[in-house]
Design a protein around this motif. Sequence first.
Motif, PDB file in Angstrom:
ATOM      1  N   LYS A 122      -9.166  -2.494  -3.158  1.00 23.34           N
ATOM      2  CA  LYS A 122      -9.241  -1.270  -2.360  1.00 23.34           C
ATOM      3  C   LYS A 122      -7.943  -0.493  -2.525  1.00 23.34           C
ATOM      4  CE  LYS A 122     -10.327   0.215   2.364  1.00 23.34           C
ATOM      5  NZ  LYS A 122     -10.614  -0.297   3.746  1.00 23.34           N
ATOM      6  N   VAL A 123      -8.022   0.707  -3.112  1.00 19.90           N
ATOM      7  CA  VAL A 123      -6.833   1.509  -3.400  1.00 19.90           C
ATOM      8  C   VAL A 123      -7.117   2.975  -3.062  1.00 19.90           C
ATOM      9  CG1 VAL A 123      -6.083  -0.020  -5.272  1.00 19.90           C
ATOM     10  CG2 VAL A 123      -7.490   1.979  -5.798  1.00 19.90           C
ATOM     11  N   PRO A 124      -6.085   3.765  -2.788  1.00 21.08           N
ATOM     12  CA  PRO A 124      -6.296   5.211  -2.659  1.00 21.08           C
ATOM     13  C   PRO A 124      -6.714   5.795  -4.002  1.00 21.08           C
ATOM     14  CG  PRO A 124      -4.176   4.539  -1.727  1.00 21.08           C
ATOM     15  CD  PRO A 124      -4.691   3.375  -2.498  1.00 21.08           C
TER      16      PRO A 124
ATOM     17  N   SER B 167       0.810  -1.204   0.000  1.00 25.32           N
ATOM     18  CA  SER B 167       0.000   0.000   0.000  1.00 25.32           C
ATOM     19  C   SER B 167       0.846   1.258   0.000  1.00 25.32           C
ATOM     20  CB  SER B 167      -0.935  -0.005   1.225  1.00 25.32           C
ATOM     21  OG  SER B 167      -0.186  -0.079   2.421  1.00 25.32           O
ATOM     22  N   VAL B 168       2.142   1.128   0.391  1.00 23.85           N
ATOM     23  CA  VAL B 168       3.015   2.299   0.393  1.00 23.85           C
ATOM     24  C   VAL B 168       3.372   2.677  -1.040  1.00 23.85           C
ATOM     25  CG1 VAL B 168       5.228   3.213   1.122  1.00 23.85           C
ATOM     26  CG2 VAL B 168       3.915   1.749   2.684  1.00 23.85           C
ATOM     27  N   ASN B 169       3.815   1.692  -1.818  1.00 25.05           N
ATOM     28  CA  ASN B 169       4.204   1.958  -3.197  1.00 25.05           C
ATOM     29  C   ASN B 169       3.029   1.858  -4.168  1.00 25.05           C
ATOM     30  OD1 ASN B 169       6.899   2.293  -2.435  1.00 25.05           O
ATOM     31  ND2 ASN B 169       7.279   0.091  -2.570  1.00 25.05           N
ATOM     32  N   ARG B 170       1.864   1.483  -3.647  1.00 24.51           N
ATOM     33  CA  ARG B 170       0.688   1.330  -4.479  1.00 24.51           C
ATOM     34  C   ARG B 170       0.941   0.348  -5.626  1.00 24.51           C
ATOM     35  NH1 ARG B 170      -2.199   7.283  -5.199  1.00 24.51           N
ATOM     36  NH2 ARG B 170      -2.327   7.841  -3.023  1.00 24.51           N
ATOM     37  N   GLU B 171       1.400  -0.831  -5.277  1.00 23.84           N
ATOM     38  CA  GLU B 171       1.617  -1.881  -6.268  1.00 23.84           C
ATOM     39  C   GLU B 171       0.971  -3.171  -5.772  1.00 23.84           C
ATOM     40  OE1 GLU B 171       5.755  -2.277  -7.044  1.00 23.84           O
ATOM     41  OE2 GLU B 171       5.963  -0.258  -7.899  1.00 23.84           O
ATOM     42  N   TRP B 172       0.261  -3.835  -6.678  1.00 20.33           N
ATOM     43  CA  TRP B 172      -0.412  -5.077  -6.347  1.00 20.33           C
ATOM     44  C   TRP B 172      -0.185  -6.067  -7.488  1.00 20.33           C
ATOM     45  CZ3 TRP B 172      -2.158  -0.189  -5.764  1.00 20.33           C
ATOM     46  CH2 TRP B 172      -2.602   0.218  -4.495  1.00 20.33           C
TER      47      TRP B 172
ATOM     48  N   PRO C 228      -8.574   6.050 -14.107  1.00 20.51           N
ATOM     49  CA  PRO C 228      -8.694   6.838 -12.879  1.00 20.51           C
ATOM     50  C   PRO C 228      -9.558   6.096 -11.855  1.00 20.51           C
ATOM     51  CG  PRO C 228     -10.222   7.680 -14.505  1.00 20.51           C
ATOM     52  CD  PRO C 228      -9.478   6.540 -15.168  1.00 20.51           C
ATOM     53  N   VAL C 229      -9.252   6.282 -10.597  1.00 24.33           N
ATOM     54  CA  VAL C 229     -10.035   5.668  -9.529  1.00 24.33           C
ATOM     55  C   VAL C 229     -10.558   6.761  -8.615  1.00 24.33           C
ATOM     56  CG1 VAL C 229      -9.952   4.213  -7.474  1.00 24.33           C
ATOM     57  CG2 VAL C 229      -8.816   3.466  -9.573  1.00 24.33           C
ATOM     58  N   ARG C 230     -11.870   6.748  -8.415  1.00 24.32           N
ATOM     59  CA  ARG C 230     -12.500   7.612  -7.420  1.00 24.32           C
ATOM     60  C   ARG C 230     -13.324   6.743  -6.485  1.00 24.32           C
ATOM     61  NH1 ARG C 230     -15.583  10.837 -11.735  1.00 24.32           N
ATOM     62  NH2 ARG C 230     -13.941  11.229 -13.261  1.00 24.32           N
ATOM     63  N   GLY C 231     -13.399   7.118  -5.218  1.00 27.42           N
ATOM     64  CA  GLY C 231     -14.191   6.343  -4.274  1.00 27.42           C
ATOM     65  C   GLY C 231     -13.435   5.220  -3.597  1.00 27.42           C
ATOM     66  N   GLY C 232     -12.105   5.162  -3.805  1.00 27.80           N
ATOM     67  CA  GLY C 232     -11.281   4.220  -3.053  1.00 27.80           C
ATOM     68  C   GLY C 232     -11.323   2.777  -3.514  1.00 27.80           C
ATOM     69  N   LYS C 233     -11.893   2.491  -4.699  1.00 28.36           N
ATOM     70  CA  LYS C 233     -11.940   1.120  -5.192  1.00 28.36           C
ATOM     71  C   LYS C 233     -11.679   1.078  -6.692  1.00 28.36           C
ATOM     72  CE  LYS C 233     -15.252  -0.774  -1.829  1.00 28.36           C
ATOM     73  NZ  LYS C 233     -16.599  -1.378  -1.669  1.00 28.36           N
ATOM     74  N   LEU C 234     -10.739   0.240  -7.083  1.00 24.86           N
ATOM     75  CA  LEU C 234     -10.564  -0.096  -8.488  1.00 24.86           C
ATOM     76  C   LEU C 234     -11.509  -1.253  -8.778  1.00 24.86           C
ATOM     77  CD1 LEU C 234      -9.086  -0.086 -11.258  1.00 24.86           C
ATOM     78  CD2 LEU C 234      -7.418  -1.644 -10.235  1.00 24.86           C
TER      79      LEU C 234
ATOM     80  N   ASN D 290      -1.672  -7.116 -12.613  1.00 27.13           N
ATOM     81  CA  ASN D 290      -0.742  -6.228 -11.913  1.00 27.13           C
ATOM     82  C   ASN D 290      -1.318  -4.825 -11.911  1.00 27.13           C
ATOM     83  OD1 ASN D 290       2.064  -7.733 -11.417  1.00 27.13           O
ATOM     84  ND2 ASN D 290       1.200  -8.446 -13.340  1.00 27.13           N
ATOM     85  N   VAL D 291      -1.313  -4.176 -10.772  1.00 27.33           N
ATOM     86  CA  VAL D 291      -1.857  -2.833 -10.621  1.00 27.33           C
ATOM     87  C   VAL D 291      -0.798  -1.964  -9.968  1.00 27.33           C
ATOM     88  CG1 VAL D 291      -3.667  -1.424  -9.583  1.00 27.33           C
ATOM     89  CG2 VAL D 291      -4.182  -3.763 -10.320  1.00 27.33           C
ATOM     90  N   SER D 292      -0.529  -0.793 -10.544  1.00 31.59           N
ATOM     91  CA  SER D 292       0.472   0.102  -9.966  1.00 31.59           C
ATOM     92  C   SER D 292       0.078   1.553 -10.187  1.00 31.59           C
ATOM     93  CB  SER D 292       1.861  -0.161 -10.565  1.00 31.59           C
ATOM     94  OG  SER D 292       1.846   0.036 -11.968  1.00 31.59           O
ATOM     95  N   SER D 293       0.520   2.416  -9.304  1.00 34.41           N
ATOM     96  CA  SER D 293       0.227   3.841  -9.407  1.00 34.41           C
ATOM     97  C   SER D 293       0.871   4.427 -10.658  1.00 34.41           C
ATOM     98  CB  SER D 293       0.739   4.560  -8.160  1.00 34.41           C
ATOM     99  OG  SER D 293       0.492   5.938  -8.236  1.00 34.41           O
ATOM    100  N   ALA D 294       0.149   5.328 -11.329  1.00 41.21           N
ATOM    101  CA  ALA D 294       0.651   5.943 -12.574  1.00 41.21           C
ATOM    102  C   ALA D 294       0.200   7.393 -12.626  1.00 41.21           C
ATOM    103  CB  ALA D 294       0.160   5.165 -13.785  1.00 41.21           C
ATOM    104  N   GLU D 295       0.531   8.148 -11.604  1.00 41.77           N
ATOM    105  CA  GLU D 295       0.013   9.504 -11.435  1.00 41.77           C
ATOM    106  C   GLU D 295       0.470  10.477 -12.515  1.00 41.77           C
ATOM    107  OE1 GLU D 295      -2.293  10.403  -9.341  1.00 41.77           O
ATOM    108  OE2 GLU D 295      -2.382   8.384  -8.514  1.00 41.77           O
TER     109      GLU D 295
END
Length: 382
Positions: A81-83, A3-8, A131-137, A152-157
């Motif tokens: 569940k993701v930020p 959850s720190v690096n936002r990678e699953w 994009p994710v809104r509402g805390g869930k992909l 695989n899911v990773s942050s891509a801001e």
Amino acid sequence: MNSVNREWAFDFGPGQPMKGYIGVSPQLRYDEEVGYGFEGNGQVNGRSRRQQELSVGETHHAEEHLIHSFCIPIGVNFVVKVPDGTYRVIAQMGDLLADTLTVLKAGESKAVLPPIPTIAGQFRTVMFTVPVRGGKLVLRFSGAAPRINVLNVSSAEETLTIFLAGDSTVTDQPSIGYPNAGWGQMLPQLFKHDVVVDNHAESGRSSRSFIDEGRLESILEKMKAEDFLFIQFGHNDEKSDIPRGTEPFTTYKQYLKLYIDAARDQQARPVLVTPVHRRYFNEDGTLSDTHGDYIIAMKELAMEEDVPLIDLAAESKLLYEAAGIEGSKDYFMWSYPGEYMNHSGGVEDNTHFQERGALRLAELVIEGIIKLDLQPLRMYVR
């Protein structure tokens, strides 16, 4: 899950997952504390093509589990569940012994990829950004023979973003209204993973009410330099009610200019899109223009402010006239009683599109991007 690096990284199917992956069995239901799993009223089955499963801790050829084991999700969602933010999703799907066809959407109805077919023994890796809104992909699986092996899911801001501001003809329509769709809902599948489409369009909104409700402000909070803002209003600006109505050459242009100025203040790039036409024909088979001065006013503003303009009004007119009075119904929410379970009594709607029409309009938007040579968007078209 990191959850720190936002990678699953998820390994689907029966048996022990590959080391470093989170195992997802067909029976795993979504739980808030666990933070991932299947939900919905569909069904999930699973198979393993290995004759003998690996024992716990065994690593020899463990990577084979990524191919041999899979889930078969039909009409269900896989939820993580993701930020809130922007995420890159890489999915692998296929089957050693069977042909497959998987349809994958994000949220309720966002078309992030074209349908994904494989032949027996073939495995495909696909990639998109969402994009994710509402805390869930939320990823929805369907299709004639769906499979999911690896996710695989990773942050891509930092991904280049197209923000959409518009009305019901643009918005992501809810799945309960299937096959109803807005063109913005179908647009993501036409771009490579280098672009994310963040659709803020909402049914019933005008250039005025969209701003008054704080929706433009919500876009600006996320917007980065070099992002794009596509703006299509007109259908509801023509209404007579005070919260929405505008006048073409005064308040309509004034509100549209607020979008242009706001995007430029963020060092982003505004693009005006003339309102797509309704399906109303004259007796001679030509299309009746119900937008009139609103189209002229938007074109004037584009010239005055030196803003790129995609003339979706003109292109949709050509599209409908080419299809004809009867053929154009196939683009719109026209259906017979019993044809779609969500519209059991039938529909005759000359404003809103079914998925086929929404996709064709999204393709016309892409053609406009290419014609205007909007870089780097043009480079990232699939």
